[in-house]
Write a protein that holds these residues in place. Structure first.
Motif, PDB file in Angstrom:
ATOM      1  N   ASP A 155      35.943  44.357  33.338  1.00  0.00           N
ATOM      2  CA  ASP A 155      37.158  44.132  32.555  1.00  0.00           C
ATOM      3  C   ASP A 155      36.977  42.875  31.705  1.00  0.00           C
ATOM      4  O   ASP A 155      36.940  41.761  32.238  1.00  0.00           O
ATOM      5  N   PRO A 156      36.836  43.001  30.370  1.00  0.00           N
ATOM      6  CA  PRO A 156      36.667  41.812  29.527  1.00  0.00           C
ATOM      7  C   PRO A 156      37.934  40.965  29.477  1.00  0.00           C
ATOM      8  O   PRO A 156      39.018  41.388  29.875  1.00  0.00           O
ATOM      9  N   GLY A 157      37.804  39.752  28.946  1.00  0.00           N
ATOM     10  CA  GLY A 157      38.958  38.884  28.777  1.00  0.00           C
ATOM     11  C   GLY A 157      39.932  39.463  27.766  1.00  0.00           C
ATOM     12  O   GLY A 157      39.522  39.974  26.723  1.00  0.00           O
ATOM     13  N   GLU A 158      41.239  39.367  28.056  1.00  0.00           N
ATOM     14  CA  GLU A 158      42.210  40.017  27.179  1.00  0.00           C
ATOM     15  C   GLU A 158      43.451  39.185  26.889  1.00  0.00           C
ATOM     16  O   GLU A 158      44.309  39.620  26.119  1.00  0.00           O
ATOM     17  N   GLY A 159      43.602  38.020  27.493  1.00  0.00           N
ATOM     18  CA  GLY A 159      44.778  37.205  27.237  1.00  0.00           C
ATOM     19  C   GLY A 159      44.711  36.492  25.896  1.00  0.00           C
ATOM     20  O   GLY A 159      43.761  36.647  25.119  1.00  0.00           O
ATOM     21  N   TYR A 160      45.704  35.687  25.630  1.00  0.00           N
ATOM     22  CA  TYR A 160      45.810  35.011  24.336  1.00  0.00           C
ATOM     23  C   TYR A 160      44.627  34.081  24.076  1.00  0.00           C
ATOM     24  O   TYR A 160      44.018  34.118  23.005  1.00  0.00           O
ATOM     25  N   THR A 161      44.278  33.248  25.050  1.00  0.00           N
ATOM     26  CA  THR A 161      43.174  32.314  24.823  1.00  0.00           C
ATOM     27  C   THR A 161      41.844  33.046  24.735  1.00  0.00           C
ATOM     28  O   THR A 161      40.990  32.685  23.907  1.00  0.00           O
ATOM     29  N   ALA A 162      41.638  34.079  25.554  1.00  0.00           N
ATOM     30  CA  ALA A 162      40.401  34.857  25.473  1.00  0.00           C
ATOM     31  C   ALA A 162      40.288  35.549  24.119  1.00  0.00           C
ATOM     32  O   ALA A 162      39.215  35.577  23.499  1.00  0.00           O
ATOM     33  N   THR A 163      41.384  36.113  23.638  1.00  0.00           N
ATOM     34  CA  THR A 163      41.376  36.774  22.332  1.00  0.00           C
ATOM     35  C   THR A 163      41.058  35.777  21.226  1.00  0.00           C
ATOM     36  O   THR A 163      40.307  36.078  20.291  1.00  0.00           O
ATOM     37  N   ASN A 164      41.618  34.577  21.321  1.00  0.00           N
ATOM     38  CA  ASN A 164      41.307  33.555  20.326  1.00  0.00           C
ATOM     39  C   ASN A 164      39.819  33.205  20.327  1.00  0.00           C
ATOM     40  O   ASN A 164      39.209  33.032  19.259  1.00  0.00           O
ATOM     41  N   VAL A 165      39.207  33.097  21.511  1.00  0.00           N
ATOM     42  CA  VAL A 165      37.774  32.811  21.575  1.00  0.00           C
ATOM     43  C   VAL A 165      36.990  33.939  20.907  1.00  0.00           C
ATOM     44  O   VAL A 165      36.039  33.695  20.152  1.00  0.00           O
ATOM     45  N   GLN A 166      37.379  35.174  21.168  1.00  0.00           N
ATOM     46  CA  GLN A 166      36.688  36.314  20.583  1.00  0.00           C
ATOM     47  C   GLN A 166      36.793  36.322  19.064  1.00  0.00           C
ATOM     48  O   GLN A 166      35.834  36.682  18.365  1.00  0.00           O
TER      49      GLN A 166
ATOM     50  N   GLY B 148      42.544  56.287  37.864  1.00  0.00           N
ATOM     51  CA  GLY B 148      43.437  57.038  36.998  1.00  0.00           C
ATOM     52  C   GLY B 148      42.857  57.265  35.617  1.00  0.00           C
ATOM     53  O   GLY B 148      41.672  57.069  35.355  1.00  0.00           O
ATOM     54  N   ASN B 149      43.733  57.672  34.682  1.00  0.00           N
ATOM     55  CA  ASN B 149      43.295  58.123  33.353  1.00  0.00           C
ATOM     56  C   ASN B 149      43.778  57.218  32.226  1.00  0.00           C
ATOM     57  O   ASN B 149      43.894  57.655  31.088  1.00  0.00           O
ATOM     58  N   SER B 150      44.012  55.938  32.532  1.00  0.00           N
ATOM     59  CA  SER B 150      44.523  55.022  31.505  1.00  0.00           C
ATOM     60  C   SER B 150      43.445  54.579  30.521  1.00  0.00           C
ATOM     61  O   SER B 150      43.760  54.051  29.464  1.00  0.00           O
ATOM     62  N   GLN B 151      42.160  54.728  30.898  1.00  0.00           N
ATOM     63  CA  GLN B 151      41.001  54.273  30.128  1.00  0.00           C
ATOM     64  C   GLN B 151      40.855  52.755  30.079  1.00  0.00           C
ATOM     65  O   GLN B 151      40.048  52.226  29.325  1.00  0.00           O
ATOM     66  N   HIS B 152      41.608  52.054  30.914  1.00  0.00           N
ATOM     67  CA  HIS B 152      41.437  50.608  31.019  1.00  0.00           C
ATOM     68  C   HIS B 152      40.021  50.311  31.516  1.00  0.00           C
ATOM     69  O   HIS B 152      39.540  50.944  32.444  1.00  0.00           O
ATOM     70  N   PRO B 153      39.315  49.333  30.909  1.00  0.00           N
ATOM     71  CA  PRO B 153      38.013  48.961  31.459  1.00  0.00           C
ATOM     72  C   PRO B 153      38.156  48.380  32.876  1.00  0.00           C
ATOM     73  O   PRO B 153      39.077  47.600  33.106  1.00  0.00           O
ATOM     74  N   ASN B 154      37.280  48.736  33.801  1.00  0.00           N
ATOM     75  CA  ASN B 154      36.236  49.723  33.632  1.00  0.00           C
ATOM     76  C   ASN B 154      36.550  50.962  34.463  1.00  0.00           C
ATOM     77  O   ASN B 154      35.885  51.244  35.463  1.00  0.00           O
ATOM     78  N   TYR B 155      37.549  51.709  34.013  1.00  0.00           N
ATOM     79  CA  TYR B 155      37.929  52.963  34.639  1.00  0.00           C
ATOM     80  C   TYR B 155      37.371  54.113  33.811  1.00  0.00           C
ATOM     81  O   TYR B 155      36.986  53.945  32.652  1.00  0.00           O
ATOM     82  N   ASP B 156      37.326  55.298  34.402  1.00  0.00           N
ATOM     83  CA  ASP B 156      36.612  56.435  33.824  1.00  0.00           C
ATOM     84  C   ASP B 156      37.263  56.912  32.527  1.00  0.00           C
ATOM     85  O   ASP B 156      38.351  57.498  32.533  1.00  0.00           O
TER      86      ASP B 156
END
Length: 503
Positions: free
Chosen positions: A84-95, A266-274
């Motif tokens: 699961d990659p970083g997804e919060g506000y600060t992580a998004t800013n770094v990206q 489940g089937n949400s496609q959230h990393p790292n789900y199928d």
């Protein structure tokens, strides 16, 4: 193509708008190579802002790492990117900016660096799953159309939006709040799980326009996110099987909101789900609508709440209209959009091979564009300044007569992958759901017994609010596995319904 003037589209021919919102994937990650073989131009001649294969990010040693297409023989293909990659506000800013504050001009050069940081701390925490062999450069590995035949087939067979952005540059719950209410009330992370503003569902009820929210195998999570949804009559809610039955019988409401299954299996496609399970879910939604009697009057939108740390090469634009006077957390002013996410619009009134954008002078498409489209179709007032300013996508409907072909005829979703090692770990949204369920009134000793029957021990769980025995308001028993959380949620919601006299 760009949108037509409001008076020139076919939106008035639509009686049903269906929104399927999945989890945490960027546009490039899922659809960046959609038209790569065609030189990033659709068969109808529309330009497509996809990947060329020359996009790079600096690697851990500073050398450029090039974006690439995954191999069909790659181990754990449908679990890309492997954690699961970083997804919060600060992580998004770094990206995007290379710094946590979001200062400067976004170059989208920080995805590998942020993923390396995330892998480092997740690898030392047993509550997170990192598949063996996962490396920082895996964030630059993308799916191809052949790997996603359902999402890609619908994108090519109807319309893909290559300039659709998450509403805010952060994680799930603020973006889902924007999708339902055109504001997150200043909140910029998932610590806030409920909102007190009117939602599109309450607005529809006030105007006597029908609606329903469907969870996949549990109550929809959105039911416990807004007061005007929680308190709505029972006939507004159901499971995916109920959606399928309504579609088959011609009983769909005007607006439908579909949620996936939130578990790690489940089937949400959230990393790292199928991801393959999500392909099957998209296929089943499409088949239910395509094979139903109201297909010619239905508009399906498939999108993702946020990018989830997955790579995208297009810098999010500025120029968003703040929804209200809320003071944003982290000092955010709500004038910048989030990262580009996949968005596919499906209707027999859409020309095949459409790449849909709004005019350059307009605000780009984001989640509030769904609200604006629903509001324009049924002459509803806006919820906030954001959806008032948002463009709708009625202009994607250009055909006077509905098509009769089926772009997915003969196409099947990929088979489910072997279970992930994380399949028994409770997902983030299962934890969110359980916390919301813990506050539902009406739970008595029967709840604790039902949870214990699912092999859950008693006691308070860390992070649970309040005090008291298992089943008390705001208190959860100690939950460990995904199944524990599912059993608890079902027991809690069943007790709540019993206390209300719903069932």
């Amino acid at each position: 193509m760009t949108g037509l003037p409001a008076a020139d589209d076919m939106l008035g021919s639509v009686d049903h708008v269906v929104l399927l919102m999945l989890e945490n994937r960027s546009f490039d990650h899922m659809l960046g190579f959609l038209y790569a073989k065609e030189g990033n131009r659709s068969p109808s001649g529309d330009p497509f802002e996809g990947l060329t294969g020359n996009e790079t990010n600096p690697g851990p040693e500073g050398r450029p790492l090039r974006v690439s297409a995954a191999s069909m023989t790659r181990p754990n293909l449908y679990y890309l990117p492997g954690s699961d990659p970083g997804e919060g506000y600060t992580a998004t800013n770094v990206q995007l900016f290379g710094n946590q504050q979001g200062l400067g001009t976004p170059t989208n050069d920080g995805f590998v660096a942020d993923y390396a940081y995330t892998l480092d701390w997740e690898s030392g925490d047993p509550s997170w799953s990192v598949l063996p062999g996962t490396a920082p450069e895996d964030i630059m590995v993308m799916f191809t159309p052949e790997m996603l035949p359902i999402l890609s087939g619908l994108a090519k067979g109807f319309a893909v939006c290559d300039h659709w952005f998450a509403s805010v540059p952060t994680e799930t719950l603020p973006n889902r709040a924007f999708a339902c209410a055109a504001t997150s009330q200043g909140h910029m992370d998932d610590k806030t799980k409920t909102f007190t503003v009117p939602s599109i569902f309450g607005l529809l009820s006030s105007e006597a326009v029908s609606w329903a929210a469907y969870g996949y195998d549990n109550e929809p999570l959105v039911r416990f996110s807004f007061p005007d949804v929680t308190n709505a009559p029972e006939n507004h809610f159901g499971l995916f099987a109920d959606f399928q039955a309504a579609a088959a019988s011609g009983q769909l409401p005007a607006f439908c909101f579909l949620e996936p299954s939130w578990g790690a299996d489940g089937n949400s496609q959230h990393p790292n789900y199928d991801v393959a399970l999500g392909e099957k879910f998209i296929y089943d939604v499409y088949r239910a609508l395509r094979d139903g009697p109201d297909w010619s009057k239905t508009l399906l939108v498939i999108t993702y709440d946020e990018h989830g740390g997955c790579y995208d090469h297009v810098p999010p634009p500025y120029g968003a209209v703040p929804p209200d006077n809320s003071i944003g957390e982290y000092g955010f002013d709500f004038r910048r959009f989030g990262v580009r996410v996949p968005a596919v619009i499906v209707s027999p009134l859409i020309e095949a091979g459409t790449v849909f954008r709004v005019p350059p002078a307009s605000m780009p498409l984001d989640h509030t564009s769904v609200l604006k489209t629903v509001e324009r179709r049924w002459s509803l007032p806006p919820l906030t300044a954001r959806d008032a300013a948002a463009p709708d996508f009625g202009g994607v409907l250009t055909l006077a007569a509905p098509r009769t072909d089926d772009p997915l005829a003969g196409t099947e979703p990929p088979p489910a992958s072997p279970p992930s090692p994380s399949s028994q770990l409770p997902s983030h949204l299962l934890r969110v759901y359980a916390e919301l369920a813990s506050y539902l009134p009406g739970a008595g000793p029967g709840v604790a017994g039902a949870v214990a029957g699912g092999a859950v021990a008693g006691g308070a769980v860390a992070g649970g609010a309040g005090s008291g025995g298992a089943g008390g308001a705001g208190v959860m028993p100690a939950l460990h596995t995904s199944a524990d959380y599912v059993n608890y949620i079902r027991a809690k919601t069943a007790a709540w319904h019993a206390a209300r006299g719903d069932r």
